[in-house]
Design a protein around this motif. Structure first.
Motif, PDB file in Angstrom:
ATOM      1  N   GLU A 469       0.844  -1.166   0.111  1.00  0.00           N
ATOM      2  CA  GLU A 469      -0.095   0.081   0.063  1.00  0.00           C
ATOM      3  C   GLU A 469       0.825   1.386   0.117  1.00  0.00           C
ATOM      4  O   GLU A 469       0.579   2.459  -0.687  1.00  0.00           O
ATOM      5  CB  GLU A 469      -1.159   0.037   1.017  1.00  0.00           C
ATOM      6  CG  GLU A 469      -2.117  -0.915   0.946  1.00  0.00           C
ATOM      7  CD  GLU A 469      -2.929  -0.883  -0.309  1.00  0.00           C
ATOM      8  OE1 GLU A 469      -3.084   0.230  -0.818  1.00  0.00           O
ATOM      9  OE2 GLU A 469      -3.243  -1.886  -0.803  1.00  0.00           O
ATOM     10  N   ALA A 472       1.673   1.888  -3.379  1.00  0.00           N
ATOM     11  CA  ALA A 472       0.617   2.229  -4.178  1.00  0.00           C
ATOM     12  C   ALA A 472       0.673   3.782  -4.102  1.00  0.00           C
ATOM     13  O   ALA A 472       0.164   4.580  -5.062  1.00  0.00           O
ATOM     14  CB  ALA A 472      -0.587   1.441  -3.680  1.00  0.00           C
ATOM     15  N   ARG A 476       0.909   6.330  -7.253  1.00  0.00           N
ATOM     16  CA  ARG A 476      -0.450   7.371  -7.619  1.00  0.00           C
ATOM     17  C   ARG A 476       0.142   8.872  -7.497  1.00  0.00           C
ATOM     18  O   ARG A 476      -0.227   9.341  -8.433  1.00  0.00           O
ATOM     19  CB  ARG A 476      -1.347   7.243  -6.542  1.00  0.00           C
ATOM     20  CG  ARG A 476      -2.505   6.047  -6.899  1.00  0.00           C
ATOM     21  CD  ARG A 476      -3.812   5.959  -6.153  1.00  0.00           C
ATOM     22  NE  ARG A 476      -3.518   5.836  -4.616  1.00  0.00           N
ATOM     23  CZ  ARG A 476      -3.368   4.449  -3.849  1.00  0.00           C
ATOM     24  NH1 ARG A 476      -3.587   3.591  -4.527  1.00  0.00           N
ATOM     25  NH2 ARG A 476      -2.935   4.667  -2.599  1.00  0.00           N
ATOM     26  N   THR A 670       7.003  -0.702 -10.159  1.00  0.00           N
ATOM     27  CA  THR A 670       5.771  -0.793 -10.716  1.00  0.00           C
ATOM     28  C   THR A 670       5.495   0.474 -11.766  1.00  0.00           C
ATOM     29  O   THR A 670       4.689  -0.182 -12.584  1.00  0.00           O
ATOM     30  CB  THR A 670       4.804  -0.527  -9.338  1.00  0.00           C
ATOM     31  OG1 THR A 670       4.866   0.906  -9.039  1.00  0.00           O
ATOM     32  CG2 THR A 670       5.073  -1.265  -8.223  1.00  0.00           C
ATOM     33  N   GLU A 674       4.329  -0.837 -15.784  1.00  0.00           N
ATOM     34  CA  GLU A 674       3.128  -0.301 -16.627  1.00  0.00           C
ATOM     35  C   GLU A 674       3.507  -0.030 -17.896  1.00  0.00           C
ATOM     36  O   GLU A 674       2.653   0.199 -18.890  1.00  0.00           O
ATOM     37  CB  GLU A 674       2.289   0.719 -15.617  1.00  0.00           C
ATOM     38  CG  GLU A 674       1.531   0.138 -14.571  1.00  0.00           C
ATOM     39  CD  GLU A 674       0.590   1.255 -14.034  1.00  0.00           C
ATOM     40  OE1 GLU A 674      -0.386   0.784 -13.296  1.00  0.00           O
ATOM     41  OE2 GLU A 674       0.901   2.289 -14.211  1.00  0.00           O
ATOM     42  N   PRO A 732      -5.407  -9.384 -10.339  1.00  0.00           N
ATOM     43  CA  PRO A 732      -4.692  -8.537  -9.195  1.00  0.00           C
ATOM     44  C   PRO A 732      -4.418  -9.606  -8.148  1.00  0.00           C
ATOM     45  O   PRO A 732      -3.599  -9.161  -7.353  1.00  0.00           O
ATOM     46  CB  PRO A 732      -5.605  -7.466  -8.971  1.00  0.00           C
ATOM     47  CG  PRO A 732      -6.917  -7.562  -9.522  1.00  0.00           C
ATOM     48  CD  PRO A 732      -6.778  -8.600 -10.538  1.00  0.00           C
ATOM     49  N   PHE A 757       3.308  -5.606  -9.939  1.00  0.00           N
ATOM     50  CA  PHE A 757       2.009  -5.200  -9.803  1.00  0.00           C
ATOM     51  C   PHE A 757       1.898  -3.776 -10.269  1.00  0.00           C
ATOM     52  O   PHE A 757       2.725  -2.711 -10.183  1.00  0.00           O
ATOM     53  CB  PHE A 757       1.403  -4.999  -8.389  1.00  0.00           C
ATOM     54  CG  PHE A 757      -0.148  -4.917  -8.419  1.00  0.00           C
ATOM     55  CD1 PHE A 757      -1.057  -6.121  -8.555  1.00  0.00           C
ATOM     56  CD2 PHE A 757      -0.788  -3.719  -8.079  1.00  0.00           C
ATOM     57  CE1 PHE A 757      -2.224  -5.732  -8.471  1.00  0.00           C
ATOM     58  CE2 PHE A 757      -2.015  -3.464  -7.937  1.00  0.00           C
ATOM     59  CZ  PHE A 757      -2.903  -4.615  -8.225  1.00  0.00           C
ATOM     60  N   HIS A 759      -0.256  -0.562 -10.309  1.00  0.00           N
ATOM     61  CA  HIS A 759      -1.362   0.035  -9.362  1.00  0.00           C
ATOM     62  C   HIS A 759      -2.284   1.163 -10.213  1.00  0.00           C
ATOM     63  O   HIS A 759      -3.293   1.319  -9.618  1.00  0.00           O
ATOM     64  CB  HIS A 759      -0.575   0.952  -8.181  1.00  0.00           C
ATOM     65  CG  HIS A 759      -0.106   0.063  -7.082  1.00  0.00           C
ATOM     66  ND1 HIS A 759      -0.487  -0.458  -6.154  1.00  0.00           N
ATOM     67  CD2 HIS A 759       1.480  -0.125  -6.896  1.00  0.00           C
ATOM     68  CE1 HIS A 759       0.575  -1.144  -5.474  1.00  0.00           C
ATOM     69  NE2 HIS A 759       1.527  -1.000  -6.206  1.00  0.00           N
ATOM     70  N   THR A 760      -1.782   1.630 -11.252  1.00  0.00           N
ATOM     71  CA  THR A 760      -2.847   2.291 -12.018  1.00  0.00           C
ATOM     72  C   THR A 760      -3.862   1.655 -12.965  1.00  0.00           C
ATOM     73  O   THR A 760      -4.910   1.646 -12.868  1.00  0.00           O
ATOM     74  CB  THR A 760      -1.909   3.054 -13.121  1.00  0.00           C
ATOM     75  OG1 THR A 760      -1.196   3.881 -12.490  1.00  0.00           O
ATOM     76  CG2 THR A 760      -2.920   4.310 -13.853  1.00  0.00           C
ATOM     77  N   ASN A 762      -4.370  -1.689 -12.068  1.00  0.00           N
ATOM     78  CA  ASN A 762      -4.886  -2.607 -11.049  1.00  0.00           C
ATOM     79  C   ASN A 762      -4.774  -4.061 -11.558  1.00  0.00           C
ATOM     80  O   ASN A 762      -5.615  -4.826 -11.660  1.00  0.00           O
ATOM     81  CB  ASN A 762      -6.290  -2.246 -10.704  1.00  0.00           C
ATOM     82  CG  ASN A 762      -6.556  -3.222  -9.504  1.00  0.00           C
ATOM     83  OD1 ASN A 762      -6.098  -3.170  -8.626  1.00  0.00           O
ATOM     84  ND2 ASN A 762      -7.986  -3.806  -9.295  1.00  0.00           N
ATOM     85  N   LYS A 763      -3.642  -4.386 -12.083  1.00  0.00           N
ATOM     86  CA  LYS A 763      -3.511  -5.779 -12.530  1.00  0.00           C
ATOM     87  C   LYS A 763      -1.967  -6.383 -12.105  1.00  0.00           C
ATOM     88  O   LYS A 763      -1.043  -5.549 -12.199  1.00  0.00           O
ATOM     89  CB  LYS A 763      -3.499  -5.814 -14.104  1.00  0.00           C
ATOM     90  CG  LYS A 763      -4.977  -5.556 -14.632  1.00  0.00           C
ATOM     91  CD  LYS A 763      -4.764  -5.715 -16.193  1.00  0.00           C
ATOM     92  CE  LYS A 763      -6.405  -5.351 -16.668  1.00  0.00           C
ATOM     93  NZ  LYS A 763      -6.248  -5.311 -18.372  1.00  0.00           N
ATOM     94  N   SER A 764      -1.865  -7.381 -12.104  1.00  0.00           N
ATOM     95  CA  SER A 764      -0.532  -7.983 -11.796  1.00  0.00           C
ATOM     96  C   SER A 764       0.311  -8.057 -13.191  1.00  0.00           C
ATOM     97  O   SER A 764      -0.320  -8.201 -14.424  1.00  0.00           O
ATOM     98  CB  SER A 764      -0.564  -9.305 -11.274  1.00  0.00           C
ATOM     99  OG  SER A 764      -0.912  -9.542 -10.028  1.00  0.00           O
TER     100      SER A 764
END
Length: 814
Positions: A469, A472, A476, A670, A674, A732, A757, A759-760, A762-764
């Motif tokens: 978290e 995350a 963000r 992370t 992405e 996820p 992972f 976080h934007t 929301n998938k592995s």
């Protein structure tokens, strides 16, 4: 001695299994080889090795190398007529709690990825294979049928005979007195029997290698450690085909020997040996048995093998073994001295590694490069901290003690820290930073919100860890506001001289003949067009380039660049890492923050992407580089270390109203997943080419400029690609960490090189190469039905060649 040689194409020092294997393979490659052993073959540490041969490692290529050992040991007796004691009786590994069982299942998936058929078993099935053990506490087991055991001395003698049959000359009782080097060139080896002229030396001297290499200015980070195992008398009912057994939760291993058992282990409080130097004349010698120290291992073993309570003890063997700070062995050409090669530090699995390591080292010597990417064991993975004996010893003691502990994802070492620190270390620590370590550097991995009760340390897990978290939040902020990364640990070089451009354009695959102020992302390739370096270059003057690369690659990349400057060119490379701090300001609000602290115009028109300028911040001349590794607008700010706290404070003061926060390396991971950014050495390396990695756009093939690897790329572009990097996503709830098996339409086609992972989205997320001998295309990727094997369970996945997060570059380039 009249028959003692006066010259050789290569001299190998050390007559253990690694030296003899290297001689065997080099001689088969047609080299004139002399091997020198100060006493008798195997008399150093090989003779007392336990002899277990396991294959699976976390690296595909190291696993392949150990598989080569197995294949060699199968055929060596037939070739040489000498027995090796090789027995392919398989290997069992136990799990005695749910977390260990998860680890074992993930290991089984890794085995499947690498083409090994590791079988999962119930406790009863494992007991049927190993009837001497109790299984009351066993949750499950894994069995690898192609593992086995061997007699270390017999294998070494067979390798030595094979080497002689191929023309190698081996001399026992021949002590090396010195290695003669003139102006950085190896000239000869001086022995007590005479001088041997040679241009190449291969140091395979086991625990003596560090001291030997130091005499010619080469650093080999290893430490002799005491390692004990017990040999029993015959045990009633002992099966002759008993598999080797590893019981990591009890820190122990076992193998059958002449109707009895060999039992040893890796205690959490190991004992370094010979801290003041190895005693003169030490050979065919064991250390005094330490029953008190071994008692902890003995007690653990009795709970697994009750027969040990009544078995007669033939001997308790205590022999020194050389261990390294990261638990991996050391191979390759020393960066400090051309044509000085090392094969040492085998961490008690020299027998398992011996055949393959000798093959790889021989290929390295003969062809100037290893047969495939061997970065996990490459001597160039070490750096400045590894010159200090005390630092090495502390870290090696920890690595030994973790030999059988859980191998957690993202696990950090705790010992010999802190060592190298950014000027911001205390400030970041006060803000909740949880640090990791790379090449001695303390680097913020994530930031705990201590006011909200988050603990400021890692709690490891095979599920989502305690920093999930927190990362995350940082992720963000990078996507929605702005973050500041302390990346002071980046390795930084200056290439200077009248021929700097010409030299770098030969080494780099992208075109560096750009105007002053240009920033160039580039790879550096080998002759097979494999990616040896992945870095950023800034042209700071007509005759000077500023080069930035990853923390852990400082030694490797400096070595690659310096040795590839064409002979006769006037260009010099300097390591200037310690002179600069680096603050990376990233996110959609980064321009607003940067503009608030400088008079320079940082608009897109005045400061485009892929350019660099010197700007002023808080009285500091800052080299601002418009670049990103997170998929957002951003700048790397490179500045003299003495200004770091002032610039940091100015950025945070200006950034407060924009939501600026500190962020760490785990958020970088992370974010880059992405965006689909590749990482060396996981996603790209010497075995992958730019085209295979989707980086062909960064190669100057449209120019008429020659560069190393160009011919191989031209050749590759006439054929279908045998593999291609793709991005995979899964539910996820699925935890990806890398090496998960990739299936296309039910067929195994590769494995993940990276996992994490997003976080934007929301998938592995995982990156991995899809392989197909007939060729891989974009249509092949898009048309498949995909699954990933995670801890032996297949889960549905989707594959793409596009970034998962890509706001059409308006944030990055706007």
């Amino acid at each position: 001695m009249t028959d003692f040689p006066t010259s050789a194409r290569a001299v190998i020092i050390g007559g253990g299994i690694i030296g003899c294997s290297t001689a065997y393979h080099l001689a088969k490659l047609g080299w004139d080889v002399v091997l020198l052993e100060r006493r008798k073959l195997t008399s150093g540490t090989t003779f007392h090795a336990a002899g277990l041969v396991g294959q699976l490692r976390s690296s595909a290529n190291i696993t392949q190398m150990l598989g080569y050992s197995v294949d060699l040991y199968k055929s060596l007796e037939e070739e040489t007529g000498l027995g090796t004691g090789w027995k392919m009786n398989g290997g069992l590994r136990l799990a005695c709690n749910e977390e260990r069982w998860t680890e074992v299942k993930r290991q089984a998936t890794t085995a499947h990825s690498f083409g090994l058929e590791m079988q999962l078993m119930s406790p009863k099935e494992a007991q049927d294979l190993w009837p001497l053990m109790t299984v009351d506490d066993v949750v499950g087991a894994a069995f690898l049928p192609t593992d086995g055991q061997a007699n270390p001395s017999d294998i070494t003698q067979a390798l030595a005979k094979g080497a002689r049959m191929a023309g190698a000359r081996i001399y026992e009782d021949t002590k090396v007195l010195s290695i003669n080097v003139e102006k950085g060139v190896i000239k000869s080896v001086e022995t007590e029997k005479g001088r041997i002229e040679t241009p190449v030396v291969v140091a395979c001297a086991g625990q003596w290698t560090r001291a030997l290499a130091k005499t010619v200015g080469v650093n080999v980070p290893l430490v002799p450690m005491e390692h004990q195992y017990m040999v029993t008398e015959r045990i009633e009912g002992m099966p002759a085909n008993l598999p080797t057994l590893r019981d990591p939760d009890r820190l122990t291993y076992y193998k059958e020997e002449v109707g009895g058992l060999v039992m040893g282990g890796y205690e959490p409080n190991p004992k370094p040996w010979a801290t003041d130097g190895i005693p003169p004349g030490f050979h065919y010698t064991l250390l005094d048995s330490d029953y008190d120290h071994f008692q902890q291992i003995m007690e653990l073993s009795l709970g697994r093998v009750p027969a040990l309570e009544t078995a007669g003890i033939k001997e308790l063997v205590n022999g020194p073994e050389s261990f390294t700070p990261d638990g991996n062995f050391i191979l390759g050409e020393a960066p400090e001295l051309r044509n000085f090669y090392v094969g040492a530090g085998f961490n008690a699995f020299g027998i398992a590694s011996g055949g393959g390591a000798g093959m790889a080292l021989a290929e390295w010597v003969a062809r100037g490069e290893p047969p495939y990417d061997l970065w996990p064991v490459d001597i160039r993975r070490f750096g400045r901290p590894h010159f200090d004996d005390d630092w090495i010893r502390k870290r090696t003691v920890e690595a030994y003690g973790k030999h059988y502990t859980m191998a957690w994802p993202s696990e950090e070492h705790d010992s010999a820290r802190p060592c190298r620190k950014s000027p911001l270390y205390e400030l970041l620590k006060a803000d909740g930073a949880v640090f990791g370590e790379k090449l001695g550097w303390e680097r913020p991995n994530w930031y705990a919100d201590t006011a909200a009760g988050e603990v400021q340390h890692d709690i490891y897990s095979f599920q989502r860890p305690n920093w999930h978290e927190a990362v995350a939040r940082e992720h963000r902020a990078a996507r929605e506001a702005a973050v500041l990364f302390d990346q002071t640990s980046f390795a930084k070089f200056a290439l200077k001289g009248p021929d700097a451009e010409a030299a770098l354009n030969w080494i780099a695959s992208n075109n560096v003949a750009r105007p002053v102020g240009s920033l160039i992302y580039t790879q550096m390739l080998n002759d097979r067009s494999g990616i040896e370096c992945d870095l950023t270059v800034v042209r700071v003057a007509e005759d000077e380039f500023y080069i930035v690369t990853g923390t852990g690659f400082a030694t490797h990349d400096f070595d690659w660049i310096s040795r590839n400057i064409p002979e006769g060119m006037n260009a010099q490379l300097f390591d200037i890492t310690s002179g600069s701090a680096v603050l990376s300001l990233m996110g959609p609000k980064s321009r607003d923050i940067l503009q608030a602290v400088t008079r320079a115009d940082v608009s897109n028109a005045a400061f485009p992407f892929a350019t660099s300028q010197i700007i002023g911040i808080a009285g500091c001349p800052v080299r601002a580089m418009r670049v990103t590794y997170v998929g957002e607008l951003g700048w790397e700010l490179h500045l003299p270390v003495e200004y770091a706290t002032a610039v940091y404070a100015a950025l945070h003061e200006a950034g407060a109203k924009h939501g600026l926060r500190n962020a760490g390396y785990r958020a970088i991971e992370t974010l880059r997943l992405e965006k689909g950014y590749r990482a060396w050495p996981s996603d790209i390396g010497p075995d992958q080419t730019p085209d295979q990695a989707g980086l062909g756009w960064a190669v100057k093939m449209k120019s008429n400029i020659d560069f190393r690897g160009r011919a191989a790329i031209q050749e590759q572009r006439t054929k279908p690609l045998p593999k291609m990097l793709a991005t995979f996503t899964a539910d996820p709830e699925v935890v990806l960490s890398g090496r998960e098996t990739i299936y296309r339409n039910g067929e195994r086609v590769g494995w993940l090189s990276s996992g994490g992972f997003g976080h934007t989205v929301n998938k592995s997320i995982g990156l991995g190469y899809v392989r197909n001998p007939e060729g891989v295309t974009a249509d092949y990727i898009r048309s498949g039905s995909w699954e990933l094997e995670v801890a032996t369970v297949r889960v549905p996945a989707e594959a793409t060649l596009d970034p998962l997060h890509d706001p059409k570059m308006q944030r990055v380039r706007a």
